[in-house]
Design an enzyme around this catalytic site. Structure first.
Site, PDB file in Angstrom:
ATOM      1  N   GLN A 105       0.758  -1.047   0.018  1.00  0.00           N
ATOM      2  CA  GLN A 105       0.041   0.159   0.145  1.00  0.00           C
ATOM      3  C   GLN A 105       0.542   1.383  -0.134  1.00  0.00           C
ATOM      4  O   GLN A 105       0.416   2.575  -0.126  1.00  0.00           O
ATOM      5  CB  GLN A 105      -0.726   0.004   1.210  1.00  0.00           C
ATOM      6  N   ASP A 108       6.345   4.559  -1.208  1.00  0.00           N
ATOM      7  CA  ASP A 108       7.743   5.278  -1.191  1.00  0.00           C
ATOM      8  C   ASP A 108       8.799   4.620  -1.957  1.00  0.00           C
ATOM      9  O   ASP A 108       9.898   4.937  -1.974  1.00  0.00           O
ATOM     10  CB  ASP A 108       8.190   5.037   0.255  1.00  0.00           C
ATOM     11  N   HIS A 123      -1.379   1.387  -4.214  1.00  0.00           N
ATOM     12  CA  HIS A 123      -1.740   2.838  -4.037  1.00  0.00           C
ATOM     13  C   HIS A 123      -0.971   3.580  -4.790  1.00  0.00           C
ATOM     14  O   HIS A 123      -0.741   4.849  -4.677  1.00  0.00           O
ATOM     15  CB  HIS A 123      -1.840   3.247  -2.736  1.00  0.00           C
ATOM     16  N   CYS A 131      -1.185  14.840 -15.182  1.00  0.00           N
ATOM     17  CA  CYS A 131      -2.033  16.269 -15.345  1.00  0.00           C
ATOM     18  C   CYS A 131      -3.246  15.591 -15.001  1.00  0.00           C
ATOM     19  O   CYS A 131      -4.006  14.765 -15.645  1.00  0.00           O
ATOM     20  CB  CYS A 131      -1.905  16.907 -16.730  1.00  0.00           C
ATOM     21  N   CYS A 134      -5.452  16.528 -19.072  1.00  0.00           N
ATOM     22  CA  CYS A 134      -5.058  15.855 -20.235  1.00  0.00           C
ATOM     23  C   CYS A 134      -4.080  14.471 -19.956  1.00  0.00           C
ATOM     24  O   CYS A 134      -4.070  13.626 -21.077  1.00  0.00           O
ATOM     25  CB  CYS A 134      -4.178  16.622 -21.235  1.00  0.00           C
ATOM     26  N   CYS A 156       0.716  21.374 -15.662  1.00  0.00           N
ATOM     27  CA  CYS A 156       1.142  20.484 -17.022  1.00  0.00           C
ATOM     28  C   CYS A 156       1.769  21.825 -17.848  1.00  0.00           C
ATOM     29  O   CYS A 156       0.643  22.749 -18.128  1.00  0.00           O
ATOM     30  CB  CYS A 156      -0.222  20.015 -17.347  1.00  0.00           C
ATOM     31  N   SER A 196       0.739  -3.035   8.842  1.00  0.00           N
ATOM     32  CA  SER A 196      -0.554  -2.281   8.250  1.00  0.00           C
ATOM     33  C   SER A 196      -1.733  -2.613   9.184  1.00  0.00           C
ATOM     34  O   SER A 196      -1.764  -3.583   9.884  1.00  0.00           O
ATOM     35  CB  SER A 196      -0.831  -2.931   7.106  1.00  0.00           C
ATOM     36  N   ASN A 217       2.852  -6.703  13.302  1.00  0.00           N
ATOM     37  CA  ASN A 217       2.484  -5.529  13.433  1.00  0.00           C
ATOM     38  C   ASN A 217       2.738  -5.165  14.971  1.00  0.00           C
ATOM     39  O   ASN A 217       2.533  -5.955  15.860  1.00  0.00           O
ATOM     40  CB  ASN A 217       0.894  -5.168  13.088  1.00  0.00           C
TER      41      ASN A 217
HETATM   42  P1  NAD Z   1      -1.585   2.558   9.059  1.00  0.00           P
HETATM   43  O1  NAD Z   1      -1.081   3.914   9.363  1.00  0.00           O
HETATM   44  O2  NAD Z   1      -3.080   2.654   9.039  1.00  0.00           O
HETATM   45  O3  NAD Z   1      -1.028   1.451   9.913  1.00  0.00           O
HETATM   46  C1  NAD Z   1       0.251   1.114  10.011  1.00  0.00           C
HETATM   47  C2  NAD Z   1       0.332   0.061  11.149  1.00  0.00           C
HETATM   48  O4  NAD Z   1       1.852  -0.118  11.307  1.00  0.00           O
HETATM   49  C3  NAD Z   1      -0.209   0.534  12.496  1.00  0.00           C
HETATM   50  O5  NAD Z   1      -0.856  -0.470  12.982  1.00  0.00           O
HETATM   51  C4  NAD Z   1       1.097   0.709  13.337  1.00  0.00           C
HETATM   52  O6  NAD Z   1       0.869   0.173  14.766  1.00  0.00           O
HETATM   53  C5  NAD Z   1       1.991  -0.381  12.682  1.00  0.00           C
HETATM   54  N1  NAD Z   1       3.641   0.235  12.557  1.00  0.00           N
HETATM   55  C6  NAD Z   1       3.943   1.528  12.579  1.00  0.00           C
HETATM   56  N2  NAD Z   1       5.547   1.100  12.711  1.00  0.00           N
HETATM   57  C7  NAD Z   1       5.676   0.163  12.760  1.00  0.00           C
HETATM   58  C8  NAD Z   1       6.803  -0.608  13.200  1.00  0.00           C
HETATM   59  N3  NAD Z   1       7.997  -0.283  12.940  1.00  0.00           N
HETATM   60  N4  NAD Z   1       6.783  -2.113  13.285  1.00  0.00           N
HETATM   61  C9  NAD Z   1       5.391  -2.748  13.499  1.00  0.00           C
HETATM   62  N5  NAD Z   1       4.511  -2.337  13.179  1.00  0.00           N
HETATM   63  C10 NAD Z   1       4.563  -0.882  12.944  1.00  0.00           C
HETATM   64  O7  NAD Z   1      -1.009   2.326   7.577  1.00  0.00           O
HETATM   65  P2  NAD Z   1      -1.534   1.429   6.389  1.00  0.00           P
HETATM   66  O8  NAD Z   1      -2.115   0.409   7.103  1.00  0.00           O
HETATM   67  O9  NAD Z   1      -0.562   1.237   5.707  1.00  0.00           O
HETATM   68  O10 NAD Z   1      -2.579   2.297   5.687  1.00  0.00           O
HETATM   69  C11 NAD Z   1      -2.693   3.413   5.583  1.00  0.00           C
HETATM   70  C12 NAD Z   1      -2.210   4.250   4.074  1.00  0.00           C
HETATM   71  O11 NAD Z   1      -1.197   4.632   4.418  1.00  0.00           O
HETATM   72  C13 NAD Z   1      -1.944   3.137   2.873  1.00  0.00           C
HETATM   73  O12 NAD Z   1      -2.892   3.430   2.131  1.00  0.00           O
HETATM   74  C14 NAD Z   1      -0.530   3.817   2.487  1.00  0.00           C
HETATM   75  O13 NAD Z   1      -0.857   4.240   0.991  1.00  0.00           O
HETATM   76  C15 NAD Z   1      -0.371   4.997   3.268  1.00  0.00           C
HETATM   77  N6  NAD Z   1       0.928   5.600   3.744  1.00  0.00           N
HETATM   78  C16 NAD Z   1       1.759   5.279   3.293  1.00  0.00           C
HETATM   79  C17 NAD Z   1       3.359   5.716   3.507  1.00  0.00           C
HETATM   80  C18 NAD Z   1       4.601   5.177   2.706  1.00  0.00           C
HETATM   81  O14 NAD Z   1       4.393   4.891   1.584  1.00  0.00           O
HETATM   82  N7  NAD Z   1       5.627   4.914   3.703  1.00  0.00           N
HETATM   83  C19 NAD Z   1       3.223   6.638   4.522  1.00  0.00           C
HETATM   84  C20 NAD Z   1       2.091   6.939   5.159  1.00  0.00           C
HETATM   85  C21 NAD Z   1       0.853   6.360   4.630  1.00  0.00           C
END
Ligand code: NAD
Length: 252
Positions: A105, A108, A123, A131, A134, A156, A196, A217
């Site tokens: 998801q 980065d 995602h 853009c 277009c 754009c 997640s 998690n």
């Molecule tokens: P979320 O913030 O809802 O959940 C993150 C989970 O990870 C939490 O439950 C937290 O307790 C756990 N967590 C955080 N750090 C941890 C670690 N070091 N070890 C173990 N667990 C840890 O995020 P999500 O479920 O990915 O969903 C939210 C949305 O966030 C996604 O759609 C994503 O696109 C977006 N997002 C992405 C980034 C990125 O690309 N790095 C950053 C922020 C948000």
């Protein structure tokens, strides 16, 4: 490592060693140890500072300049971030054939930087922008450069409409790669859900496809009660121990 966590790592390694088609589903929690905040961690998640409305497509269209003003700090952090042990171990597990695909998801790009090859970014990613008028596609590098030069929003060069990073904001349709992710989940006989909260739909439907669920998690998730193994800890040290266990006990 606490005893119950060490026991969980052994159980997870056993599941992984038996699995014929294991996939990983990752979220923002795998990148917090690279310095990128997630959304929902208490105290440090982006939700503590930014209104979730900021990540909706309606909000982007209503005020794209504000989107870039608020988002530029996060984009800069992501640009400088380096993969941590979770990304590196997942890349290694993929190389050894123990993980067939990584559905993420995250936006980065750290899985690829950490050596993974089959990464399905459901995602989108911060590599490019398009853009909203277009559809013309440009590199995100130039977009960030424009933002740093105070051009808000970047536009754009063809039609003048705002450029939007190629990430899926709340309220947008999922990209075609989501169908590929669904097929991977259907094929999987083991799914590792890593970092997640599993609160974002439809990504949070994917773990339903396997009975062999491993959850890694820091905090509880809605899937804990149906998981075969729940590893409650930071993903980087847990993933490193998992790799060690697979090497030591299974020679994998
Ligand atoms: P979320 O913030 O809802 O959940 C993150 C989970 O990870 C939490 O439950 C937290 O307790 C756990 N967590 C955080 N750090 C941890 C670690 N070091 N070890 C173990 N667990 C840890 O995020 P999500 O479920 O990915 O969903 C939210 C949305 O966030 C996604 O759609 C994503 O696109 C977006 N997002 C992405 C980034 C990125 O690309 N790095 C950053 C922020 C948000």
């Amino acid at each position: 490592m606490a005893e119950h966590l060490a026991r969980g790592v052994k159980e997870a390694a056993a599941l992984l060693a038996q699995a014929e088609y294991c996939i990983a589903l990752t979220g923002a929690g795998v990148s917090t140890e690279s310095g990128i905040p997630d959304f929902r961690s208490p105290g440090s998640g982006l939700w503590t500072r930014l209104d979730p409305m900021f990540f909706t497509i309606e909000s982007f269209k209503a005020d794209p300049a504000q989107f870039y003003r608020l988002g530029q700090e996060l984009f800069a952090v992501i640009k400088e971030a380096e993969p941590n042990d979770t990304h590196i171990v997942l890349g290694e597990l993929e190389k050894r054939g123990l993980v067939k695909a990584i559905i993420t998801q995250n936006i980065d790009g750290l899985h690829q930087k950490g050596g993974a090859r089959r990464v399905l970014e459901i995602h989108g990613s911060l590599e490019s922008a398009s853009c909203i008028g277009c559809g013309c596609r440009v590199s995100m590098e130039g977009v960030i450069g424009a933002v740093l030069d105070g051009i808000l929003p970047p536009r754009c060069s063809r039609c003048g409409d705002p450029l939007k990073p190629d990430i899926i904001l709340f309220g947008e349709a999922m990209p075609p790669v989501y169908q590929e992710a669904l097929l991977e989940a259907e094929k999987a006989d083991c799914i590792m859900v890593i970092g997640s909260s599993m609160q974002v739909s439809p990504a949070n439907l994917l773990p339903r496809y396997s009975e062999n669920l491993i959850i890694i998690n820091r905090e509880p998730t809605v899937y804990d009660s149906r998981a075969r193994v729940v590893l409650r800890g930071n993903t980087a040290p847990v993933m490193r121990s998992l790799l060690d266990e697979l090497e030591l006990c299974y020679g994998l």
